[in-house]
Motif scaffolding. Sequence first.
Motif, PDB file in Angstrom:
ATOM      1  N   LYS A 366      70.518  48.675  33.473  1.00 12.79           N
ATOM      2  CA  LYS A 366      69.622  49.240  34.484  1.00 12.79           C
ATOM      3  C   LYS A 366      68.496  50.055  33.851  1.00 12.79           C
ATOM      4  O   LYS A 366      68.552  50.396  32.667  1.00 12.79           O
ATOM      5  CB  LYS A 366      70.437  50.112  35.455  1.00 12.79           C
ATOM      6  N   ASP A 383      72.571  48.245  44.651  1.00 13.11           N
ATOM      7  CA  ASP A 383      71.898  47.019  45.076  1.00 13.11           C
ATOM      8  C   ASP A 383      72.484  46.609  46.422  1.00 13.11           C
ATOM      9  O   ASP A 383      73.703  46.632  46.587  1.00 13.11           O
ATOM     10  CB  ASP A 383      72.144  45.875  44.077  1.00 13.11           C
ATOM     11  N   GLU A 391      70.661  39.741  46.011  1.00 10.29           N
ATOM     12  CA  GLU A 391      70.011  41.061  46.037  1.00 10.29           C
ATOM     13  C   GLU A 391      68.749  41.066  46.891  1.00 10.29           C
ATOM     14  O   GLU A 391      67.829  40.294  46.673  1.00 10.29           O
ATOM     15  CB  GLU A 391      69.655  41.479  44.598  1.00 10.29           C
ATOM     16  N   GLY A 394      67.011  46.917  45.616  1.00  9.55           N
ATOM     17  CA  GLY A 394      67.492  47.585  44.408  1.00  9.55           C
ATOM     18  C   GLY A 394      67.035  49.026  44.472  1.00  9.55           C
ATOM     19  O   GLY A 394      65.893  49.298  44.840  1.00  9.55           O
TER      20      GLY A 394
END
Length: 468
Positions: A366, A383, A391, A394
């Motif tokens: 990340k 997420d 996804e 985010g």
Amino acid sequence: MTDSLYPIAKVAHLLSLGQPDELVLVRGWVRTKRESKQDFAFIELNDGSCLANLQVVVPGELPGYATSIKELSTGTSVSFKGKLQASQGKGQRIELLASELHVLGTADPATYPLQKKGHSFEFLREKAHLRPRTNTFGAMARVRNAISFAIHSFFQERGFLYVHTPIITGSDCEGAGQIFQVTTLDLARLAASGRAVDYSQDFFGKPAGLTVSGQLEAEIFATSVGDCYTFGPTFRAENSNTTRHLAEFWMVEPEMPFYELADNMTLAESFVKYIIRQVMEKCGDDLAFFNERIEPKLLESLNNIISHNFIRLSYTEAVEILQKSGQSFQFPVEWGVDLQSEHERFLTEQHFAQPVILYDYPRQIKSFYMRANDDGKTVRAMDVLVPRIGEIIGGSQREERHDVLVARMQECGLKPEDYWWYLELRKYGTVPHSGFGLGLERTVQLITGMVNIRDCIPFPRTPKSAEF
Ligand code: 4AD
Ligand code: MG
């Protein structure tokens, strides 16, 4: 002349208002023409204001009938004046009995690309200048509009400030090196001269590019004027030819002071549900169309999303579920890897059959700005995953501790001095804060059931493709 001009979306109301004698003017493009032996014709007219066509009956005694009717092929633009009447035919409630007709622009049937038969989405992508005239892309445009409006009303109702963050920037928010460079240097001449690039000679005196996210600048406003959001185009030179990635996409990014990760998740969940409810309310016909023609379980799945709580699950728990699932994934799962679409879809379509919010991801996968957890391994990322897409959002709680952030930047290979202003937010009056980003086109994909994200934006930009 325009006193009685109506979009087709409004025409149906007129008859119910009991104004049968009013002369109505409509304009649009011919979808189909059916000529009857008894010297009259039926025209299906569409003006994009709604999915439905208006049936126009053109009587043979109209002046110039013989010439005009020949010109009224598919794609022709035309204006009709006439009276509304209850339709005698099947399939529509009302029709217009034309008393005046003007052909505005003909469309040669020998070359007009959109003929009556259906076209593949691949073909229509090459005709992006005409595809909004089809049912699917007219509906897509209306749904996209309704989503955009819902995004603003959700935040405006909650007192969030809309801030405009820059399109051209010197910082790479996601640190993934997917920046499109912006330069006024003459690259061809530079290459020919064999000299090294001197950015001090460039327009901004240093390397600059198109933004991948407005988050860093949104954080400035969140830590001064409070809850805010930025909503605009973002750019990523991501060389991935998938059905979920664009090089230019729109993202809405709220940023909230004093929010911790759980508050962030709660807001994200209400946001997704709010958008879906608004579109269901405003674009009922369009969604019914997508349900019938594109994705047979669309309405069922949207109803399922708005009527249940999203599952909240740590990344670590998700990895355990995936490993125990007995599924053979193309990309094997182990703790520390980024989840792929196939994993996200397994969780949201099969295992839970509803949206899932995953949180506390491994720090190494990340971005630098996410707040570190005390375990030394994970960060406060989240997420939001949804069926069919994976996804859609985010986000994270942000690292508000100056020294921890500096160390993390160095670990990620970023130069803290390049982000001096971002660090000063942590030096002077720092506060915990959080935010997230929702991809507009993935939201359009979710709500319309369209398979390819290229069909969810008017003019898609993808590797080797920037026509129109
Ligand atoms: O997860 P991402 O990369 O997060 C950020 O950019 C953060 N700065 C957001 C924030 O916290 N303010 O992107 C957010 C969302 C993704 O979940 C996805 O919906 C969409 O943006 N997205 C894309 N959509 C289309 N094409 C792409 N190449 C996309 N990349 C991300
Ligand atoms: Mg992401």
